[in-house]
Write a protein that holds these residues in place. Structure first.
Motif, PDB file in Angstrom:
ATOM      1  N   ALA A 115      -6.341   8.283 -58.717  1.00 38.30           N
ATOM      2  CA  ALA A 115      -5.629   8.789 -57.543  1.00 38.30           C
ATOM      3  C   ALA A 115      -4.396   9.605 -57.913  1.00 38.30           C
ATOM      4  O   ALA A 115      -3.713  10.119 -57.026  1.00 38.30           O
ATOM      5  N   LEU A 116      -4.109   9.723 -59.210  1.00 40.12           N
ATOM      6  CA  LEU A 116      -2.889  10.401 -59.611  1.00 40.12           C
ATOM      7  C   LEU A 116      -2.886  11.870 -59.188  1.00 40.12           C
ATOM      8  O   LEU A 116      -1.860  12.398 -58.743  1.00 40.12           O
ATOM      9  N   ALA A 117      -4.030  12.547 -59.308  1.00 38.79           N
ATOM     10  CA  ALA A 117      -4.091  13.951 -58.901  1.00 38.79           C
ATOM     11  C   ALA A 117      -3.760  14.102 -57.419  1.00 38.79           C
ATOM     12  O   ALA A 117      -3.018  15.013 -57.029  1.00 38.79           O
ATOM     13  N   GLY A 118      -4.298  13.213 -56.582  1.00 43.19           N
ATOM     14  CA  GLY A 118      -3.981  13.264 -55.164  1.00 43.19           C
ATOM     15  C   GLY A 118      -2.519  12.989 -54.894  1.00 43.19           C
ATOM     16  O   GLY A 118      -1.901  13.621 -54.024  1.00 43.19           O
ATOM     17  N   HIS A 119      -1.950  12.063 -55.632  1.00 47.40           N
ATOM     18  CA  HIS A 119      -0.526  11.750 -55.509  1.00 47.40           C
ATOM     19  C   HIS A 119       0.316  12.987 -55.814  1.00 47.40           C
ATOM     20  O   HIS A 119       1.244  13.332 -55.066  1.00 47.40           O
ATOM     21  N   LEU A 120      -0.005  13.682 -56.914  1.00 51.73           N
ATOM     22  CA  LEU A 120       0.744  14.887 -57.290  1.00 51.73           C
ATOM     23  C   LEU A 120       0.534  16.005 -56.277  1.00 51.73           C
ATOM     24  O   LEU A 120       1.477  16.732 -55.931  1.00 51.73           O
ATOM     25  N   ALA A 121      -0.703  16.159 -55.813  1.00 50.30           N
ATOM     26  CA  ALA A 121      -0.992  17.216 -54.841  1.00 50.30           C
ATOM     27  C   ALA A 121      -0.162  17.024 -53.577  1.00 50.30           C
ATOM     28  O   ALA A 121       0.406  17.989 -53.041  1.00 50.30           O
ATOM     29  N   ARG A 122      -0.079  15.798 -53.103  1.00 50.46           N
ATOM     30  CA  ARG A 122       0.714  15.546 -51.900  1.00 50.46           C
ATOM     31  C   ARG A 122       2.190  15.852 -52.127  1.00 50.46           C
ATOM     32  O   ARG A 122       2.852  16.454 -51.278  1.00 50.46           O
ATOM     33  N   ARG A 123       2.711  15.469 -53.275  1.00 50.32           N
ATOM     34  CA  ARG A 123       4.117  15.713 -53.565  1.00 50.32           C
ATOM     35  C   ARG A 123       4.435  17.202 -53.675  1.00 50.32           C
ATOM     36  O   ARG A 123       5.557  17.627 -53.374  1.00 50.32           O
ATOM     37  N   CYS A 124       3.450  17.987 -54.101  1.00 50.57           N
ATOM     38  CA  CYS A 124       3.685  19.420 -54.327  1.00 50.57           C
ATOM     39  C   CYS A 124       3.138  20.302 -53.207  1.00 50.57           C
ATOM     40  O   CYS A 124       3.203  21.534 -53.298  1.00 50.57           O
ATOM     41  N   GLY A 125       2.564  19.690 -52.166  1.00 42.74           N
ATOM     42  CA  GLY A 125       2.066  20.466 -51.035  1.00 42.74           C
ATOM     43  C   GLY A 125       0.769  21.185 -51.279  1.00 42.74           C
ATOM     44  O   GLY A 125       0.463  22.168 -50.592  1.00 42.74           O
ATOM     45  N   LEU A 126      -0.027  20.702 -52.243  1.00 42.49           N
ATOM     46  CA  LEU A 126      -1.322  21.313 -52.533  1.00 42.49           C
ATOM     47  C   LEU A 126      -2.396  20.614 -51.711  1.00 42.49           C
ATOM     48  O   LEU A 126      -2.604  19.405 -51.862  1.00 42.49           O
TER      49      LEU A 126
END
Length: 379
Positions: A115-126
């Motif tokens: 889930a780390l990619a999703g976590h980063l995407a949410r934080r960066c607005g992707l």
């Protein structure tokens, strides 16, 4: 329109022991001074080797990745709307050291690695799709190849590829126990007297876009990913084929996809880790690809300066390659003691050289016989 006309790099950001940001990375690899220092991040008492290329002050890997992705997006000029449609492909080792820190005062636990990619995407607005790559030392270059394929056939317009590895005790212990780390504290790719690899930090992000999407935004082009190739050896769990069959096939596929002859390549950023067997195998692979010209093409492995960043190596070395091509100078191969008959190559050893052409190959290989090649061109 052919695939090779579609892919642009429009933004980059990198962190390594050479410093933070593209300018620091470029200056460091051109200076050619190795960044290996005693490890302070964890206890190395009892280890054969006690040095690595680490960033002195560093946050959690999740926080550093978030910052790198955000900075690469800003460098590419992506606003909120452009980010909302961008995919995120993440290459990371996984494990507890890659997870975000738990919130202060308790609360929900950090996400699991998938889930780390999703976590980063949410934080960066992707807001696009996400993927996570954990395929050892070809993780990041495989992510770039997948992004290039999907953009090239029109499935996606924009992908942010991010990769991160911060030197941590578990992998360090495994490489040290396996006697893969250089006991003399230096990485000497292709050189006589080479003793092994040394690990290094890297957190990197790259924005890849179709030519159309970049043109609509008026985005600057840092470089073009002209071709990419992947191939497997199926030879040995840890060793590449002694004649470099898999790496040669990957490089040849990248050239075919780019529509370029081997003679167009003016530089190779080699995978070379400074280990006797794999460096000789890579030299053999270059001989298969370039024939008699293999000894005349400038080659260096910048792992000799910034260390081996495992899953993040492919992306760090891609950024090194495009930055040096854009600057018009090729980086040195540090740690050189003298030629080795098993590596008959034109290794850049004394000082950076002018780039003879705008085209370069960057190569990566991993345990299990995986091999990747990315062919990039200066804008």
């Amino acid at each position: 329109m052919a695939e090779r006309e579609h892919l642009r790099i429009t933004g980059v950001h990198a962190i390594s022991a050479l410093g933070r940001g593209a300018d620091a990375l470029l200056a460091g690899v051109l200076a050619g001074a190795p960044a290996f220092t005693p490890v302070r991040r964890f206890d190395t008492i009892g280890r054969r080797v006690t040095v690595a290329a680490t960033v002195p002050e560093v946050g959690t890997l999740a926080d550093e990745l978030t910052d790198a992705v955000d900075r690469a997006c800003r460098a590419a000029g992506l606003d909120r709307t452009h980010r909302a449609g961008a995919a995120l492909f993440l290459a990371t080792h996984g494990g507890p050291h890659s997870l975000p820190a738990r919130p202060a005062g308790g609360g929900d636990t950090a996400p699991e690695v998938p889930a780390l990619a999703g976590h980063l995407a949410r934080r960066c607005g992707l807001g696009g799709r996400t993927r996570t790559y954990t395929t050892a030392c070809v993780s990041a270059s495989t992510a770039v190849a997948d992004a290039a394929t999907l953009i090239g056939r029109g499935d996606l317009d924009r992908v942010v590829v991010a990769a991160g590895y911060l030197v941590e005790p578990d992998q360090y212990a495994l490489f040290d126990a396996g006697r893969a780390l250089a006991a003399d504290g230096a990485v000497r790719p292709f050189s006589a007297g080479r003793k092994g690899l040394l690990l290094g930090d890297a957190v990197v992000a790259v924005v890849l876009e179709s030519a159309r999407a970049a043109a609509v935004r008026g985005a600057p082009t840092v470089a073009t990913v002209a071709g990419w190739g992947r191939a497997g050896d199926a030879y040995h769990p840890c060793q590449p084929h002694p004649e470099g069959h898999g790496l040669a096939r990957a490089a040849e596929a990248a050239l075919r996809r780019a529509g370029l002859p081997a003679a167009a390549v003016g530089y190779v950023n080699a995978n070379a880790t400074g280990t006797p067997y794999s460096d000789a195998s890579e030299a053999a692979a270059l001989g298969r690809v370039f024939g008699a010209a293999a000894g005349r093409i400038p080659v260096s492995s910048t792992k000799s300066v910034h260390g081996h960043a495992l899953e993040a190596s492919g992306l760090l070395e891609l950024v090194v390659t495009v930055l040096t091509l854009g600057h018009g100078k090729l980086p040195v191969n540090a740690g050189w003691l003298g030629p080795d008959d098993s590596c008959p190559l034109d290794v850049i050893t004394d000082a950076p050289r002018p780039a003879p052409t705008p085209h370069a190959l960057t190569l990566n290989a991993a345990f299990g016989g995986a091999n990747t090649a990315l062919l990039v061109s200066a804008p």
